[in-house]
Write a protein that holds these residues in place. Structure first.
Motif, mmCIF file in Angstrom:
data_model
loop_
_atom_site.group_PDB
_atom_site.id
_atom_site.type_symbol
_atom_site.label_atom_id
_atom_site.label_comp_id
_atom_site.label_asym_id
_atom_site.label_seq_id
_atom_site.Cartn_x
_atom_site.Cartn_y
_atom_site.Cartn_z
ATOM 1 N N LEU A 17 50.581 43.593 100.197
ATOM 2 C CA LEU A 17 51.902 44.149 99.910
ATOM 3 C C LEU A 17 52.828 42.979 99.609
ATOM 4 C CD1 LEU A 17 53.816 46.718 100.282
ATOM 5 C CD2 LEU A 17 54.189 45.854 102.593
ATOM 6 N N ASP A 18 53.733 43.129 98.633
ATOM 7 C CA ASP A 18 54.644 42.013 98.342
ATOM 8 C C ASP A 18 55.598 41.763 99.496
ATOM 9 O OD1 ASP A 18 53.825 41.121 95.784
ATOM 10 O OD2 ASP A 18 54.594 42.988 94.938
ATOM 11 N N LYS A 22 64.261 48.226 99.336
ATOM 12 C CA LYS A 22 62.937 48.744 98.915
ATOM 13 C C LYS A 22 63.041 49.371 97.527
ATOM 14 C CE LYS A 22 59.850 52.625 100.080
ATOM 15 N NZ LYS A 22 58.572 52.133 99.565
ATOM 16 N N SER A 23 64.036 50.214 97.379
ATOM 17 C CA SER A 23 64.209 50.924 96.122
ATOM 18 C C SER A 23 64.419 49.928 94.962
ATOM 19 C CB SER A 23 65.415 51.841 96.263
ATOM 20 O OG SER A 23 65.694 52.474 95.087
ATOM 21 N N GLU A 29 61.241 47.773 94.139
ATOM 22 C CA GLU A 29 60.193 48.555 93.465
ATOM 23 C C GLU A 29 60.519 48.746 91.979
ATOM 24 O OE1 GLU A 29 58.147 51.039 97.110
ATOM 25 O OE2 GLU A 29 59.745 52.006 95.972
ATOM 26 N N THR A 30 61.808 48.926 91.692
ATOM 27 C CA THR A 30 62.146 49.072 90.263
ATOM 28 C C THR A 30 61.886 47.759 89.498
ATOM 29 O OG1 THR A 30 64.449 48.418 90.553
ATOM 30 C CG2 THR A 30 63.992 50.777 90.687
ATOM 31 N N SER A 33 55.756 45.578 95.197
ATOM 32 C CA SER A 33 55.423 46.608 96.191
ATOM 33 C C SER A 33 56.199 46.302 97.471
ATOM 34 C CB SER A 33 53.917 46.626 96.449
ATOM 35 O OG SER A 33 53.461 45.333 96.797
ATOM 36 N N ALA A 34 56.913 47.306 97.962
ATOM 37 C CA ALA A 34 57.760 47.097 99.149
ATOM 38 C C ALA A 34 57.600 48.278 100.106
ATOM 39 C CB ALA A 34 59.221 46.968 98.715
ATOM 40 N N LYS A 35 57.452 47.970 101.384
ATOM 41 C CA LYS A 35 57.434 49.022 102.412
ATOM 42 C C LYS A 35 58.497 48.684 103.437
ATOM 43 C CE LYS A 35 52.843 50.731 101.697
ATOM 44 N NZ LYS A 35 51.488 50.915 102.135
ATOM 45 N N ASN A 70 65.695 54.528 98.944
ATOM 46 C CA ASN A 70 64.380 55.144 99.096
ATOM 47 C C ASN A 70 64.028 55.168 100.586
ATOM 48 O OD1 ASN A 70 61.619 55.634 99.221
ATOM 49 N ND2 ASN A 70 61.275 54.722 97.204
#
Ligand code: SF4
Length: 622
Positions: A7-8, A30-31, A34-35, A39-41, A317
């Motif tokens: 994951l980034d 995160k939002s 990702e755009t 990859s972000a959690k 997000n």
């Protein structure tokens, strides 16, 4: 772990922040990331730690780790009932999460044990006569807070529901002391680290971003970062957020970089984006980021792009946050006062910065206040609709520094046009543009409450601090909100430069009258603090005070002491002011003489006892 795709970035909210809804920083970052193709959690370790601690298993473990040799009378009483606390805790938490409504009957049938808090607060029970569910929530909250009291007194003195080790940080200590605090292990830090370890194993991130908005989650963030550096040294760590932005702008402490790799200032979007690009092998400049290179702290700010405008950012997000697990706490019978801890709110910003950005005590030289940027109403409503769908919630807390009346008008019209069924509340300035017509429109669109600064409640000082409002104006604006059925909370201040005893007592009289006319439902007195980024901190002589410079290599750099030769001994009034407000918000004592709240003699107020009434009836003020 090595077989997992990498994951980034994992964005973490460290303990402890509010437990009724997510803090929004990670949802925004995160939002955005990702755009941009990363990859972000996200993970709310604050909530997860609380849930583990306030579970049957967690409480049993905590009770095996009592640190006090001799317990207080209250602690002994708690321990006598410990089986009952252990047996009921899971059911109470799921009730407060809204997942176990049937437990209400058991609570109302006196199933829960009663400790010291219950005996102090049970006088509020008659206020809940019209709502058995709220009464049960209040009793369940007391039960949870009694456990919290016991833990703070006997297991880990640094614990608080929405803060951890805050006092250590606020005492303005050296980094050495903070480092010592980070090294200390307790049952609560053990729980947090186990959760963190599990998350890291499951998510396998290249980098972690910790958001640190308050002093009360600084130590836990660094404790977590320290653990990561020891066990997973390949993971890069960045910290940022409100507390970092204000306190670490002149960072000189090299030892911090044994624990973290990057310290980012102001909005996190661009700094994190550039760091992620570098980590992924791109040769790009960084944005507003401290790092250590060749044993030297460097502030890297070579990326020329401006920050994104508020309108250019995507909707938040919430994916990955356990939305059904947040739980509410009902602290009092006052619905306005409870808003911060009760109910599930989507926290969203209508605009970036403050459209006024003039108040002399505020950090107006910093980006989060001075750079005003807004999105249009259609766009905001689009975001709101996305978030309602994603969360299943329809309550919004617009967390703007101060929402502008013009933006709120357009937003309300758009909400009504789209027939969105929502409830919302926000911060405002009590300015005259909030006419009765506008307040009624806001109420129709779902506004239930506003919070704003009445600060020192003195015309001389309001002018001096450039608040841009007067007592008469505040009164009329509050009246417009009141007539529209919107609740009002006031941020109050004492100890402003040159504030005299007479002005403090007169301010209390103004506030008393506002409560007496039900123009306020809730309020809180804050002691004035001089910050180096405020107009007063930048130019103290202009405000009649002298700044005491921080010693060199002082770790935190925002709040500074000052000498105020004209002002009174402000600390004398702290207790009385707090006591009066506690009573006022419980609709008690608004007709008592002011002397009631102090155990020493205070001067008589010079305010007319009909001041607020007169303002309300004077047509010129309408
Ligand atoms: S105190 Fe509030 S209204 Fe004043 S400048 Fe700061 S954010 Fe704006």
């Amino acid at each position: 772990m090595l077989d997992l795709p990498q994951l980034d970035i994992l964005l973490i909210t460290p303990p402890f922040i509010q437990m009724n809804c997510p803090y929004p920083a990670t949802t925004m970052l995160k939002s955005f990331l990702e755009t941009k193709g990363f990859s972000a959690k996200q993970c709310d370790i604050s909530l997860l730690t609380l849930l583990e601690l306030f579970s049957k298993k967690g409480l049993i473990t905590a009770l095996k780790n009592i640190q006090t040799k001799k317990q207080s009378k209250n602690a002994v009483a708690f321990l006598k009932n410990k089986e009952s606390y252990i047996q009921n805790i899971d059911a109470v938490i799921s009730f407060l999460q809204g997942l176990n409504p049937d437990f209400e009957k058991a609570i109302l049938a006196n199933k829960l044990p009663k400790g010291e808090r219950y005996h102090i607060q049970h006088h509020s029970l008659p206020d809940f006569e019209n709502s058995s569910s709220q009464k049960a929530e209040f009793l369940a909250s007391i039960f949870i807070e009694e456990i919290g009291d016991f833990l703070a007194e006997n297991v880990d003195s640094r614990f608080g529901f929405s803060r951890y080790a805050e006092q250590i940080v606020l005492q303005n200590v050296s980094f050495k002391k903070i480092h010592k605090a980070i090294l200390r292990d307790t049952v609560i830090t053990d729980i947090m680290l186990k959760i963190l370890d599990k998350e890291l194993k499951e998510k396998n991130p290249k980098m972690i971003g910790f958001t640190i908005p308050f002093p009360g989650n600084f130590i836990m963030a660094l404790k977590a970062a320290f653990f990561v550096k020891e066990k997973y040294p390949h993971i890069k760590i960045a910290i940022g957020g409100g507390f970092i932005n204000t306190e670490l702008r002149e960072l000189k402490e090299k030892q911090l970089f044994e624990i973290v790799d990057f310290v980012c200032l102001d909005d996190g979007e661009l700094p994190l984006l550039q760091i992620l690009k570098q980590i992924n092998g791109e040769n790009v400049p960084l944005k507003r980021t401290f790092l250590l290179k060749n044993d030297e702290i460097l502030f890297m700010d070579d990326f020329p792009s401006e920050d994104f405008k508020h309108s250019e950012l995507p909707a938040q997000n919430y994916h990955g946050l356990p939305l059904d697990k947040y739980f509410t706490i009902t602290e009092t019978s006052n619905p306005m006062h409870n808003l911060w801890s009760q109910g599930k709110w989507i926290k969203m910003m209508l605009s970036h910065g403050c459209y006024w950005h003039q108040c002399a005590f505020c950090d107006t030289s910093l980006d989060y206040i001075k750079r005003y940027s807004m999105a249009d109403a259609e766009q905001l409503c689009d975001r709101m609709e996305i978030l309602m769908k994603e969360t299943g919630w329809n309550g919004f807390h617009f967390v703007d520094e101060a929402a502008s009346p013009a933006v709120l008008r357009k937003l309300a019209e758009c909400i009504l046009e789209r027939k969105l069924k929502i409830r919302w509340w926000t911060n405002i300035r009590f300015e005259k543009t909030f006419t009765l017509e506008l307040c009624k429109l806001l109420a129709k669109s779902g506004c239930i409450a506003v919070a704003g600064g009445i600060e020192v409640a003195s015309d001389r000082l309001l002018q001096k601090m450039k608040k841009g409002v007067s007592i008469a104006q505040v009164t009329q604006t509050c009246s417009h909100f009141q007539q529209s059925g919107i609740m009002i909370h006031a941020y109050l201040m004492y100890g402003f430069p040159t504030q005299t005893t007479q002005e403090t007592i007169d301010a209390l009289e103004v506030v008393r009258q506002l409560f007496n006319h039900q123009l306020l439902q809730s309020a809180f007195w804050h002691r004035f603090t001089m910050t180096v980024h405020s107009p007063i901190g930048i130019n103290p002589e202009k405000f009649g005070v002298r700044k005491i410079d921080l010693p060199p290599h002082h770790f935190l750099q925002n709040a500074v002491e000052h000498v105020d030769k004209k002002g009174c001994k402000h600390e004398l009034y702290s207790f009385g002011l707090r006591k009066s407000i506690y009573n006022f918000i419980h609709q008690n004592g608004t007709d008592f003489p002011l002397q009631t709240w102090f155990d020493f003699s205070i001067p008589k107020t010079k305010m007319n006892s009909n001041l607020i009434q007169k303002i309300l009836t004077d047509k010129n003020n309408a």
